[in-house]
Design an enzyme around this catalytic site. Sequence first.
Site, PDB file in Angstrom:
ATOM      1  N   ASN A  47       0.831  -1.212   0.000  1.00 30.72           N
ATOM      2  CA  ASN A  47       0.000   0.000   0.000  1.00 30.72           C
ATOM      3  C   ASN A  47       0.863   1.259   0.000  1.00 30.72           C
ATOM      4  O   ASN A  47       0.385   2.345   0.300  1.00 30.72           O
ATOM      5  CB  ASN A  47      -0.904   0.022   1.233  1.00 30.72           C
ATOM      6  CG  ASN A  47      -1.898  -1.123   1.238  1.00 30.72           C
ATOM      7  OD1 ASN A  47      -2.392  -1.522   0.195  1.00 30.72           O
ATOM      8  ND2 ASN A  47      -2.177  -1.640   2.415  1.00 30.72           N
ATOM      9  N   HIS A 133     -14.399  -0.882   5.547  1.00 28.94           N
ATOM     10  CA  HIS A 133     -13.308  -1.645   6.154  1.00 28.94           C
ATOM     11  C   HIS A 133     -13.755  -2.336   7.453  1.00 28.94           C
ATOM     12  O   HIS A 133     -14.600  -1.814   8.195  1.00 28.94           O
ATOM     13  CB  HIS A 133     -12.174  -0.663   6.448  1.00 28.94           C
ATOM     14  CG  HIS A 133     -10.878  -1.302   6.817  1.00 28.94           C
ATOM     15  ND1 HIS A 133     -10.458  -1.449   8.121  1.00 28.94           N
ATOM     16  CD2 HIS A 133      -9.897  -1.829   6.047  1.00 28.94           C
ATOM     17  CE1 HIS A 133      -9.270  -2.022   8.131  1.00 28.94           C
ATOM     18  NE2 HIS A 133      -8.903  -2.268   6.897  1.00 28.94           N
ATOM     19  N   GLU A 175     -15.948   5.225   2.834  1.00 27.64           N
ATOM     20  CA  GLU A 175     -14.518   5.429   2.585  1.00 27.64           C
ATOM     21  C   GLU A 175     -14.339   6.348   1.385  1.00 27.64           C
ATOM     22  O   GLU A 175     -15.237   6.460   0.558  1.00 27.64           O
ATOM     23  CB  GLU A 175     -13.838   4.082   2.306  1.00 27.64           C
ATOM     24  CG  GLU A 175     -13.838   3.191   3.531  1.00 27.64           C
ATOM     25  CD  GLU A 175     -13.169   1.847   3.293  1.00 27.64           C
ATOM     26  OE1 GLU A 175     -12.334   1.730   2.387  1.00 27.64           O
ATOM     27  OE2 GLU A 175     -13.495   0.918   4.034  1.00 27.64           O
ATOM     28  N   SER A 179     -10.849  -0.137  -0.165  1.00 28.78           N
ATOM     29  CA  SER A 179      -9.578  -0.860  -0.108  1.00 28.78           C
ATOM     30  C   SER A 179      -9.549  -2.120  -0.962  1.00 28.78           C
ATOM     31  O   SER A 179      -8.488  -2.519  -1.420  1.00 28.78           O
ATOM     32  CB  SER A 179      -9.241  -1.204   1.339  1.00 28.78           C
ATOM     33  OG  SER A 179     -10.332  -1.795   1.989  1.00 28.78           O
ATOM     34  N   ASP A 204     -13.525   7.585   5.879  1.00 28.95           N
ATOM     35  CA  ASP A 204     -12.202   7.016   6.130  1.00 28.95           C
ATOM     36  C   ASP A 204     -11.452   7.052   4.790  1.00 28.95           C
ATOM     37  O   ASP A 204     -11.807   6.333   3.859  1.00 28.95           O
ATOM     38  CB  ASP A 204     -12.374   5.578   6.634  1.00 28.95           C
ATOM     39  CG  ASP A 204     -11.052   4.856   6.849  1.00 28.95           C
ATOM     40  OD1 ASP A 204     -10.013   5.320   6.331  1.00 28.95           O
ATOM     41  OD2 ASP A 204     -11.065   3.802   7.515  1.00 28.95           O
ATOM     42  N   HIS A 207      -7.022   5.203   1.762  1.00 29.40           N
ATOM     43  CA  HIS A 207      -6.388   4.960   0.459  1.00 29.40           C
ATOM     44  C   HIS A 207      -6.408   6.167  -0.472  1.00 29.40           C
ATOM     45  O   HIS A 207      -5.877   6.098  -1.577  1.00 29.40           O
ATOM     46  CB  HIS A 207      -7.047   3.765  -0.240  1.00 29.40           C
ATOM     47  CG  HIS A 207      -6.884   2.497   0.531  1.00 29.40           C
ATOM     48  ND1 HIS A 207      -5.750   1.724   0.467  1.00 29.40           N
ATOM     49  CD2 HIS A 207      -7.693   1.900   1.432  1.00 29.40           C
ATOM     50  CE1 HIS A 207      -5.880   0.692   1.271  1.00 29.40           C
ATOM     51  NE2 HIS A 207      -7.048   0.774   1.873  1.00 29.40           N
ATOM     52  N   LYS A 236      -0.340   3.913   4.497  1.00 27.14           N
ATOM     53  CA  LYS A 236      -0.428   3.688   3.059  1.00 27.14           C
ATOM     54  C   LYS A 236       0.460   4.702   2.338  1.00 27.14           C
ATOM     55  O   LYS A 236       1.673   4.567   2.390  1.00 27.14           O
ATOM     56  CB  LYS A 236      -1.890   3.718   2.634  1.00 27.14           C
ATOM     57  CG  LYS A 236      -2.545   2.359   2.873  1.00 27.14           C
ATOM     58  CD  LYS A 236      -3.516   2.294   3.981  1.00 27.14           C
ATOM     59  CE  LYS A 236      -3.949   0.874   4.296  1.00 27.14           C
ATOM     60  NZ  LYS A 236      -5.056   0.827   5.246  1.00 27.14           N
TER      61      LYS A 236
HETATM   62  C1  LIG Z   1      -5.732   0.101   6.214  1.00 33.01           C
HETATM   63  C2  LIG Z   1      -7.063   0.650   6.611  1.00 33.01           C
HETATM   64  C3  LIG Z   1      -7.369   0.928   7.947  1.00 33.01           C
HETATM   65  C4  LIG Z   1      -6.461   0.534   9.065  1.00 33.01           C
HETATM   66  O1  LIG Z   1      -5.434   1.441   9.175  1.00 33.01           O
HETATM   67  P1  LIG Z   1      -4.117   1.004   9.973  1.00 33.01           P
HETATM   68  O2  LIG Z   1      -3.452   2.290  10.221  1.00 33.01           O
HETATM   69  O3  LIG Z   1      -3.372   0.104   9.058  1.00 33.01           O
HETATM   70  O4  LIG Z   1      -4.575   0.326  11.213  1.00 33.01           O
HETATM   71  C5  LIG Z   1      -8.557   1.552   8.226  1.00 33.01           C
HETATM   72  N1  LIG Z   1      -9.441   1.853   7.254  1.00 33.01           N
HETATM   73  C6  LIG Z   1      -9.193   1.559   5.966  1.00 33.01           C
HETATM   74  C7  LIG Z   1     -10.196   1.916   4.934  1.00 33.01           C
HETATM   75  C8  LIG Z   1      -8.009   0.943   5.614  1.00 33.01           C
HETATM   76  O5  LIG Z   1      -7.775   0.620   4.350  1.00 33.01           O
END
Ligand SMILES: *Cc1c(COP(=O)(O)O)cnc(C)c1O
Length: 383
Positions: A47, A133, A175, A179, A204, A207, A236
Amino acid sequence: MSWSQRIQQALEQRRQNGQYRQRTPCQQADARSLSIAGADYLNFSANDYLGLSHHPRIVNAWQQGAARYGVGAGGSAHITGFRTPQVDLEQQLADWLGYPRALLFISGFAANQAIIAALAGKDDRILADKLSHASLLEAASHSPATLRRFAHNQPQALAARLAGPCSGETLVVTEGVFSMDGDSAPLAALHQLAQQHNAWLLVDDAHGIGVCGEQGRGSCWQQAVKPDLQIITFGKAFGVSGAALLCDDDTAEFMLQFARHLIYSTAIPPAQVCALQEALRCVQQGDELRQRLRQNIARFRAGADGLRWQMMNADSAIQPLLVGEEGAAVELAARLRQQGCWVSAIRPPTVPPGTARLRITLSAAHLPDDIDRLLEVLHATGD
Ligand SMILES: *Cc1c(COP(=O)(O)O)cnc(C)c1O
């Protein structure tokens, strides 16, 4: 049944379902390549979208930070773990994204758990995109609020949910870039619906941040939407780890009172925060990296046209190929590995049954030749 028997039974079930998960030790891995058991591969499953995880400026900032602040925070931010670099980074993030406040969390997973647990009460409801997620859906389903999911990226489906009765408050969850599918949410439509129903929107953007929008400000900035709560993560495109919540003053103060992951957990190490400050600068100055990534995405999509597997409607760094059956996805991943391309097969329960896929991720660190090599192997394997 004893604990041991229960554990053995669960493991056996996983094996029988062909869903047994294992970790693979990598001797070395960066955004472009990795070595496993003495063999070298092109890495199409990181990522690390801008290739920042090994950036000399960021590595150096972490080293300098460790020399100055030590390697650990020494306590929760509420005790003595809240240090100058964290004060500064929170301000820089808030200014960058145009919010009154930013609060740092140790990870995106922790941030989502903490925020939803602190907010959601028994009469409330959480309306989440079906493909959100695991950290969001789990937090919502463990909360006393009612969790309802709506069809992926469909504002009408959200509207139908919103029309139902609710005696408490509503939180809409989605999101920026998904992801496992790599597609983007229609944030303006979702935000408008949320506002019409006095609901809050949480986005969120794990990405999207660093990758899209002016200066890498992410999906929300790109779509000119300012959600009430925005989560960004640093594992990421930032190439490090950690996360932040962007919100207003009262919400930040509320989280400092009630978000247990902030209160009862050791703060993010100040040296890591120094690295994150440098990563933020690299992201802000990263137009060239983002352009290289876009070129790699375009090159891949153009070349993947005509493959026997369906591409998804994704213009992000995440370019899944829909395979369908779990076994076929695992086998395809294994064949690509034999040809020197490391790609992950993603299977249920991470994705819905029948939609097992290869999750190909591209990075600014890939050379055009790397993309061509992957395409060559895919075409040779698919014919
Ligand atoms: C990777 C991810 C997370 C988790 O984040 P970390 O910092 O790796 O714990 C949360 N939400 C989404 C959409 C993700 O892709």
